[in-house]
Scaffold this active site. Structure first.
Site, mmCIF file in Angstrom:
data_model
loop_
_atom_site.group_PDB
_atom_site.id
_atom_site.type_symbol
_atom_site.label_atom_id
_atom_site.label_comp_id
_atom_site.label_asym_id
_atom_site.label_seq_id
_atom_site.Cartn_x
_atom_site.Cartn_y
_atom_site.Cartn_z
ATOM 1 N N GLU A 23 2.970 1.300 -12.355
ATOM 2 C CA GLU A 23 2.885 0.415 -11.178
ATOM 3 C C GLU A 23 3.322 -0.990 -11.594
ATOM 4 O O GLU A 23 2.937 -1.476 -12.663
ATOM 5 C CB GLU A 23 1.441 0.392 -10.649
ATOM 6 N N ALA A 57 -0.747 -8.845 -1.135
ATOM 7 C CA ALA A 57 -2.001 -8.829 -0.386
ATOM 8 C C ALA A 57 -1.893 -9.667 0.881
ATOM 9 O O ALA A 57 -2.567 -9.412 1.862
ATOM 10 C CB ALA A 57 -3.137 -9.338 -1.255
ATOM 11 N N ALA A 130 -6.374 3.256 6.376
ATOM 12 C CA ALA A 130 -5.145 3.791 5.780
ATOM 13 C C ALA A 130 -4.803 5.151 6.397
ATOM 14 O O ALA A 130 -3.623 5.503 6.524
ATOM 15 C CB ALA A 130 -5.315 3.924 4.272
ATOM 16 N N TYR A 150 -11.100 6.389 -4.767
ATOM 17 C CA TYR A 150 -12.014 5.521 -5.512
ATOM 18 C C TYR A 150 -13.109 6.322 -6.237
ATOM 19 O O TYR A 150 -14.144 6.645 -5.634
ATOM 20 C CB TYR A 150 -12.638 4.498 -4.537
HETATM 21 P P1 FAD Z 1 -8.932 2.964 3.447
HETATM 22 O O1 FAD Z 1 -8.556 4.331 3.028
HETATM 23 O O2 FAD Z 1 -8.723 2.604 4.889
HETATM 24 O O3 FAD Z 1 -10.460 2.745 3.052
HETATM 25 C C1 FAD Z 1 -11.099 1.483 3.197
HETATM 26 C C2 FAD Z 1 -12.578 1.683 3.587
HETATM 27 O O4 FAD Z 1 -12.643 2.232 4.912
HETATM 28 C C3 FAD Z 1 -13.312 2.670 2.689
HETATM 29 O O5 FAD Z 1 -14.630 2.244 2.552
HETATM 30 C C4 FAD Z 1 -13.247 3.988 3.462
HETATM 31 O O6 FAD Z 1 -14.321 4.874 3.152
HETATM 32 C C5 FAD Z 1 -13.308 3.506 4.916
HETATM 33 N N1 FAD Z 1 -12.577 4.401 5.817
HETATM 34 C C6 FAD Z 1 -11.357 4.952 5.572
HETATM 35 N N2 FAD Z 1 -10.979 5.731 6.637
HETATM 36 C C7 FAD Z 1 -11.988 5.640 7.549
HETATM 37 C C8 FAD Z 1 -12.181 6.200 8.837
HETATM 38 N N3 FAD Z 1 -11.263 6.981 9.395
HETATM 39 N N4 FAD Z 1 -13.329 5.885 9.494
HETATM 40 C C9 FAD Z 1 -14.257 5.073 8.949
HETATM 41 N N5 FAD Z 1 -14.133 4.500 7.709
HETATM 42 C C10 FAD Z 1 -12.998 4.780 7.025
HETATM 43 N N6 FAD Z 1 -3.798 -3.634 -2.022
HETATM 44 C C11 FAD Z 1 -2.741 -4.392 -1.612
HETATM 45 O O7 FAD Z 1 -2.927 -5.383 -0.882
HETATM 46 N N7 FAD Z 1 -1.455 -4.084 -1.998
HETATM 47 C C12 FAD Z 1 -1.174 -3.014 -2.788
HETATM 48 O O8 FAD Z 1 -0.006 -2.757 -3.103
HETATM 49 C C13 FAD Z 1 -2.257 -2.193 -3.231
HETATM 50 N N8 FAD Z 1 -2.054 -1.106 -4.005
HETATM 51 C C14 FAD Z 1 -3.105 -0.297 -4.363
HETATM 52 C C15 FAD Z 1 -2.868 0.853 -5.121
HETATM 53 C C16 FAD Z 1 -3.911 1.697 -5.502
HETATM 54 C C17 FAD Z 1 -3.610 2.933 -6.300
HETATM 55 C C18 FAD Z 1 -5.245 1.368 -5.125
HETATM 56 C C19 FAD Z 1 -6.393 2.259 -5.543
HETATM 57 C C20 FAD Z 1 -5.503 0.228 -4.365
HETATM 58 C C21 FAD Z 1 -4.446 -0.620 -3.974
HETATM 59 N N9 FAD Z 1 -4.653 -1.756 -3.196
HETATM 60 C C22 FAD Z 1 -3.593 -2.541 -2.809
HETATM 61 C C23 FAD Z 1 -6.024 -2.158 -2.820
HETATM 62 C C24 FAD Z 1 -6.460 -1.552 -1.446
HETATM 63 O O9 FAD Z 1 -5.645 -2.074 -0.426
HETATM 64 C C25 FAD Z 1 -7.926 -1.900 -1.214
HETATM 65 O O10 FAD Z 1 -8.740 -1.198 -2.111
HETATM 66 C C26 FAD Z 1 -8.461 -1.770 0.219
HETATM 67 O O11 FAD Z 1 -9.743 -2.366 0.283
HETATM 68 C C27 FAD Z 1 -8.606 -0.331 0.708
HETATM 69 O O12 FAD Z 1 -7.411 0.255 0.923
HETATM 70 P P2 FAD Z 1 -7.338 1.839 1.254
HETATM 71 O O13 FAD Z 1 -5.948 2.153 1.545
HETATM 72 O O14 FAD Z 1 -8.043 2.631 0.229
HETATM 73 O O15 FAD Z 1 -8.205 1.834 2.632
#
Ligand code: FAD
Length: 292
Positions: A23, A57, A130, A150
């Site tokens: 990455e 971000a 997401a 996570y």
């Molecule tokens: P989600 O999957 O939406 O989850 C976020 C929270 O919402 C979790 O607590 C989950 O349990 C909850 N949730 C999910 N779906 C639902 C639903 N349908 N109903 C109710 N609750 C729900 N950040 C950046 O800004 N840029 C990047 O390029 C970047 N790259 C990353 C790469 C990796 C491999 C990782 C692990 C993280 C990265 N991040 C990045 C950080 C990430 O954006 C944050 O961790 C963010 O807080 C959560 O993103 P997510 O896509 O996991 O969100």
């Protein structure tokens, strides 16, 4: 090539082998984009299976650099690339525009993320999670979509079960593989992998490994992602943390040890958070190359 095919194909000489990905992040906006080219060239020379490029971000406006760097990785160096995309500050129209730009650049892979919510904001505009972005991209078609997961539970989740059930929604919406948040204790990852299997999540899971090479970096990471530090890692920090060279060498050695154990346990892939550091990525890749 779509990353899903990479996982399916494996290596003809070694079908069960693990994938190795890197990455990288784009340079800050006040730095010219060319400032990353030297590092990119050295990282690509290590021939990982793919390289993913983070999405700023800050959201809007950062996407051009992600697409531009992902295109350079793919077209100048012949390494498959994945563009990260967050939905926290992007509307459907923004996502349509970014998807068009990725298509124009022949980028076939997206890591669909929500991104961190800015202070005081409860929910993103068009895509709350997401999984919503994943569903939308699946509907648009043409991309392979990955998702984040996570092992130590997302910090906003009330509990681990909720977080895993939410992850299932992301996979059901079309995520073809998952990449974990960084972790330092492999046992945490193994327990998590077992729980995902019980929840019916059967897509490949790459383990996210961050080589820690200085004390400031680990303090930032623990604050940002809430990763816990196992005793061997804490001992290493206490003993070597004040000597930059010793800390770098110890951090690299710890990451190598972690990766060897993960490979022995049959992990689907290793995703190395390179921090754009070719020296560290080279030391680690050379140490594990023969085990992939
Ligand atoms: P989600 O999957 O939406 O989850 C976020 C929270 O919402 C979790 O607590 C989950 O349990 C909850 N949730 C999910 N779906 C639902 C639903 N349908 N109903 C109710 N609750 C729900 N950040 C950046 O800004 N840029 C990047 O390029 C970047 N790259 C990353 C790469 C990796 C491999 C990782 C692990 C993280 C990265 N991040 C990045 C950080 C990430 O954006 C944050 O961790 C963010 O807080 C959560 O993103 P997510 O896509 O996991 O969100």
């Amino acid at each position: 090539m779509k990353i899903q095919e990479l996982f399916e194909a494996g290596n003809p000489n070694n079908p069960g082998r693990a994938i190795l990905s890197f990455e990288v992040f784009p340079p800050k906006r006040d730095h010219p984009i060319e400032s990353i080219y030297g590092q990119l060239s050295s990282l690509c020379a290590l021939k990982p299976d793919f390289i993913s490029v983070t999405y700023g971000a800050g959201g809007k406006g950062n996407d051009n650099r992600t697409a531009e760097i992902a295109a350079r990785i793919k077209h100048n160096y012949g390494i498959e690339s994945v563009a990260h995309l967050t939905c926290v500050s992007n509307t459907k129209e923004d996502v349509d525009r970014i998807a068009d730009e990725l298509r124009l650049n022949n980028i076939e892979n997206i890591l669909a993320l929500r991104g961190d919510l800015p202070e005081g904001v409860d929910c993103a505009e068009d895509f709350a999670h997401a999984s919503d972005l994943t569903a939308y991209l699946t509907e648009l078609g043409g991309f392979d979509i990955a998702g984040a997961c996570y092992p130590e539970t997302h910090p906003e989740s009330a509990n681990e079960i909720d977080d895993i059930l939410n992850l299932k929604k992301k996979v059901d919406a079309g995520a073809s593989h998952l990449i974990t948040q960084l972790f330092f204790d492999n046992e945490t990852f193994y327990r998590y992998r077992d729980k995902l299997a019980l929840a019916g999540i059967d897509v490949p899971i790459e383990a996210g490994i961050m080589p820690v090479i200085n004390r400031a970096q680990i303090e930032r990471m623990v604050t940002l992602c809430g990763a816990s530090l196992p005793a061997p890692f804490a001992r290493l920090m206490n003993r070597f943390g004040d000597d930059p060279e010793q800390m770098r060498d110890a951090g690299i050695a710890y990451a190598i040890q972690q990766i060897i154990d993960l490979l022995a346990a049959g992990v689907d892939g290793i995703h190395l958070y390179t921090m754009n550091n070719p020296y560290v990525a080279t030391q680690i890749t050379e140490a594990i190359r023969g085990l992939l």
